[in-house]
Every structure is written in C-alpha cells, then in structure tokens.
Design an enzyme around this catalytic site. Sequence first.
Site, PDB file in Angstrom:
ATOM      1  N   TRP A 103       0.837  -1.211   0.000  1.00 14.33           N
ATOM      2  CA  TRP A 103       0.000   0.000   0.000  1.00 14.33           C
ATOM      3  C   TRP A 103       0.863   1.249   0.000  1.00 14.33           C
ATOM      4  O   TRP A 103       0.526   2.245  -0.633  1.00 14.33           O
ATOM      5  CB  TRP A 103      -0.981  -0.009   1.169  1.00 14.33           C
ATOM      6  CG  TRP A 103      -2.019  -1.079   1.029  1.00 14.33           C
ATOM      7  CD1 TRP A 103      -2.209  -2.157   1.847  1.00 14.33           C
ATOM      8  CD2 TRP A 103      -3.010  -1.192  -0.009  1.00 14.33           C
ATOM      9  NE1 TRP A 103      -3.250  -2.928   1.387  1.00 14.33           N
ATOM     10  CE2 TRP A 103      -3.763  -2.371   0.257  1.00 14.33           C
ATOM     11  CE3 TRP A 103      -3.335  -0.423  -1.131  1.00 14.33           C
ATOM     12  CZ2 TRP A 103      -4.813  -2.791  -0.559  1.00 14.33           C
ATOM     13  CZ3 TRP A 103      -4.398  -0.848  -1.948  1.00 14.33           C
ATOM     14  CH2 TRP A 103      -5.110  -2.014  -1.661  1.00 14.33           C
ATOM     15  N   ASP A 173      -1.584   6.590   6.444  1.00 12.46           N
ATOM     16  CA  ASP A 173      -2.660   5.723   5.969  1.00 12.46           C
ATOM     17  C   ASP A 173      -2.927   4.728   7.100  1.00 12.46           C
ATOM     18  O   ASP A 173      -2.110   3.846   7.368  1.00 12.46           O
ATOM     19  CB  ASP A 173      -2.199   4.998   4.695  1.00 12.46           C
ATOM     20  CG  ASP A 173      -3.220   3.972   4.191  1.00 12.46           C
ATOM     21  OD1 ASP A 173      -4.282   3.808   4.832  1.00 12.46           O
ATOM     22  OD2 ASP A 173      -2.945   3.336   3.145  1.00 12.46           O
ATOM     23  N   LYS A 197     -12.295  -1.843   6.932  1.00 10.62           N
ATOM     24  CA  LYS A 197     -11.560  -2.760   7.808  1.00 10.62           C
ATOM     25  C   LYS A 197     -11.975  -2.569   9.265  1.00 10.62           C
ATOM     26  O   LYS A 197     -12.483  -3.488   9.878  1.00 10.62           O
ATOM     27  CB  LYS A 197     -10.058  -2.588   7.623  1.00 10.62           C
ATOM     28  CG  LYS A 197      -9.581  -3.292   6.351  1.00 10.62           C
ATOM     29  CD  LYS A 197      -8.703  -2.469   5.489  1.00 10.62           C
ATOM     30  CE  LYS A 197      -8.453  -3.166   4.158  1.00 10.62           C
ATOM     31  NZ  LYS A 197      -7.778  -2.292   3.208  1.00 10.62           N
TER      32      LYS A 197
HETATM   33  C1  PLP Z   1      -7.220  -1.798   2.143  1.00 14.08           C
HETATM   34  C2  PLP Z   1      -6.180  -0.776   2.194  1.00 14.08           C
HETATM   35  C3  PLP Z   1      -6.111   0.266   1.259  1.00 14.08           C
HETATM   36  C4  PLP Z   1      -7.037   0.358   0.074  1.00 14.08           C
HETATM   37  O1  PLP Z   1      -8.265   0.830   0.455  1.00 14.08           O
HETATM   38  P1  PLP Z   1      -9.414   1.130  -0.624  1.00 14.08           P
HETATM   39  O2  PLP Z   1     -10.454   1.773   0.256  1.00 14.08           O
HETATM   40  O3  PLP Z   1      -9.828  -0.179  -1.199  1.00 14.08           O
HETATM   41  O4  PLP Z   1      -8.876   2.050  -1.635  1.00 14.08           O
HETATM   42  C5  PLP Z   1      -5.128   1.210   1.418  1.00 14.08           C
HETATM   43  N1  PLP Z   1      -4.248   1.158   2.432  1.00 14.08           N
HETATM   44  C6  PLP Z   1      -4.284   0.173   3.340  1.00 14.08           C
HETATM   45  C7  PLP Z   1      -3.296   0.154   4.461  1.00 14.08           C
HETATM   46  C8  PLP Z   1      -5.242  -0.824   3.243  1.00 14.08           C
HETATM   47  O5  PLP Z   1      -5.283  -1.808   4.160  1.00 14.08           O
END
Ligand code: PLP
Length: 361
Positions: A103, A173, A197
């Site tokens: 990511w 993030d 999540k």
């Molecule tokens: C799942 C995830 C993403 C992607 O998220 P989307 O909402 O599908 O764009 C980005 N960063 C991390 C750390 C993730 O776990």
Amino acid sequence: MVKTIYNFNAGPSALPKPVLEKAQKEFLNFKDSGMSLMEMSHRSKVYEDVHNEAQSLLKELMGIPEDYRILFLQGGASLQFSMIPMNFLSSGQRANYVLTGAWSEKALKEATFIGETTVAASSKGSNYTFIPEASTWSLQPNDAYIHITSNNTIFGTQFQGFPDSLKSPLIADMSSDILSREINIENFSMIYAGAQKNLGPSGVTVAIIKEDLLSDKKENIPTMLNYHTHLEANSLFNTPPTYSIYMLRNVLEWLKHSGGVSEIEQRNHEKAASIYEAIDQSNGFYTGHAERNSRSNMNITFNLATEELNKKFLALAKERGFVGLNGHRSVGGCRASIYNAVPLEACLALCDLMKEFQKKN
Ligand SMILES: *Cc1c(COP(=O)(O)O)cnc(C)c1O
C-alpha cells in the site's frame, strides 16, 4: 439456522453483530419515517443528524483536537494516494514516503504522477518483514510531507510508535488499524482510512486533517479532488454514501458502548497475543512473516513448512467454518485479519485448530 463461521477476512471484513442487528431492525422504517434511510435526501434533517453524529463520535473516541477537521470522502484510501500530493505537494518540494508494504508503494506511485518524490526508508529488501526505525529515515528540509502506512495489511507489520518531532507534516494511511489502539493525534497532520476494515462497510473514507496543512488552498485542481470543497460543505458537497456513513456511525456507537479505544486496544492485544503464542510455541511448525518487534495486532501472517502443508491447513480451516485465512499472494501462507469486530472466541478457535493440525501432521 445460520452456520457458525469465523470471519478473518482482510477487507471488507467482520462487522460487530449488534451493529448488523440494529441496521436490520431499522432497515425498512428509519426513526418512524416509513422509509429506509437509503431512500432519504442527504439534505434532510434526519440524515444530517446521522452524518454529524458520526463526526462527533469519531472526534470523541479518537480525542481529535479542535484544530483538526474530519471529512467523509469517496474513492477509498486509494483516491487519497492522489488527493494528498495534489493538495499538499508544491513545486520545489518533495513528498517523502516510508515504504513498508504494497500500500505504501501504491501511495508513492500516485505521488510520482503529481510531483517530486523521495523514499525516506524501505524494508522492501526483506519482503517487508519490518518497520524501519524513524531514526534511520532520510529526511530533507524541503519535504512537503512524510507519508507512512501505520499497519501493513498484506505483510502483517505495524508501527509500534510514531515519531513526534518531525520538521515536516506526518501523514498516515491508517486504513487497517484506525481506532484499534490509542494514538496521539497531534503527532500527525493527517490520518486517513478506508472504512471497510475497522470502521464499517466499504464506500466511505475518513480523513482527519490539521488546519495548518490546509492553510494553502490550491486553485488548480479538480473540484471534487480539492479538500477545501468538502471542508466548506461539511462533506455534503455532492451526495455522500449515506448508508455507509450511517453504518460508520453505528460502528462508532458500538465502540463507545464497548468501552472506547483503550478497552478495544486491550482486547486486540489479547487476541493477537493468543495467535502469536500459537505460532511461537509450535517449534517452527508455523513461522511468522513479520519480525517480532514489528508484528501487527491486526493482520497476522504466517507460513507452514511446505506449500502442501499450507494448502492442507487452509482446506481443514475452510471445512471448519474459518473464512478468509488465505495469505495474500505476495506473502503466501496464511493471514488472520483480526480487526476490532473479530471476537476473542474466533482467535481462540483458530489457536485450537492450529494446535490440532500440528499434532496430526
Ligand atoms: C485496504 C487498504 C487500502 C485500500 O483501500 P481502498 O479503500 O480499497 O482504496 C489502502 N491502504 C491500506 C493500508 C489498506 O489496508
């Protein structure tokens, strides 16, 4: 009768059962309106209350100070990879990325389309088994910001702490560990997370941004991609994902009634410790991907000795009602995602299964 399953999906992932039950109860007739919330105007008072409550609950649970703004956006965490450099990276500056997994690589890639970038540190050489110490990061005076991924969903590593005296804004993030533990918001200029999540269903992305970082408004970016558009409209510039925000509110309410972030952190610690113990006490039958001092309390990645054993274990797990344990293709093996809504009982059931399988093999 619904069959018992243990949901270890990486995302979208388990939601708290009381949250789903509440949504079911309110599904056809929201607050005696005779309608579903999904059928209502996003400009109605009824919806607006839900929207504002989601914000104030988040503020309360995370202890967000007055000089931070909360946004509900669309496009997932993935669109933030582009919006962040568009809004905060100017010419003559560089955006600095700490690479700790797939990511962070994706976040960096989007920034390269917008401006100059650099890499502060990376653990790619070891297939991302650890988090590089902040003292080793290569920082520059002209860093527009420093970007990190607090929890690496695919590799199963997690920052154990955060630097608190950086000269440039820190942006994180937190898609896969927001609200899983207490943090000091003031260490960050921005935190963002796709909801699917730890916060709710897919469809809404939360961004928490310090006003300082927003002081320089850029005029030359598309309206929908400018944070100011959403700030000025309380995230109601266009139609927001109303049902996702309603579910987010319900998840936050559940978290509050469960004792808040400190209580959930304690539970998360206990859940993760049970599975890591099963790995560590297996005499090498199961091996963890992450180095011990970088282990994630949200995504636990491990392997068995051979591909054949991995397959056999995953087949047995499936038969017993365990869902989502297959590791991501870049790591292989198994991954147990144990976000806030996954109960301790599911983790203990997994430990029992691991022990049983080891005995037989
Ligand atoms: C799942 C995830 C993403 C992607 O998220 P989307 O909402 O599908 O764009 C980005 N960063 C991390 C750390 C993730 O776990």
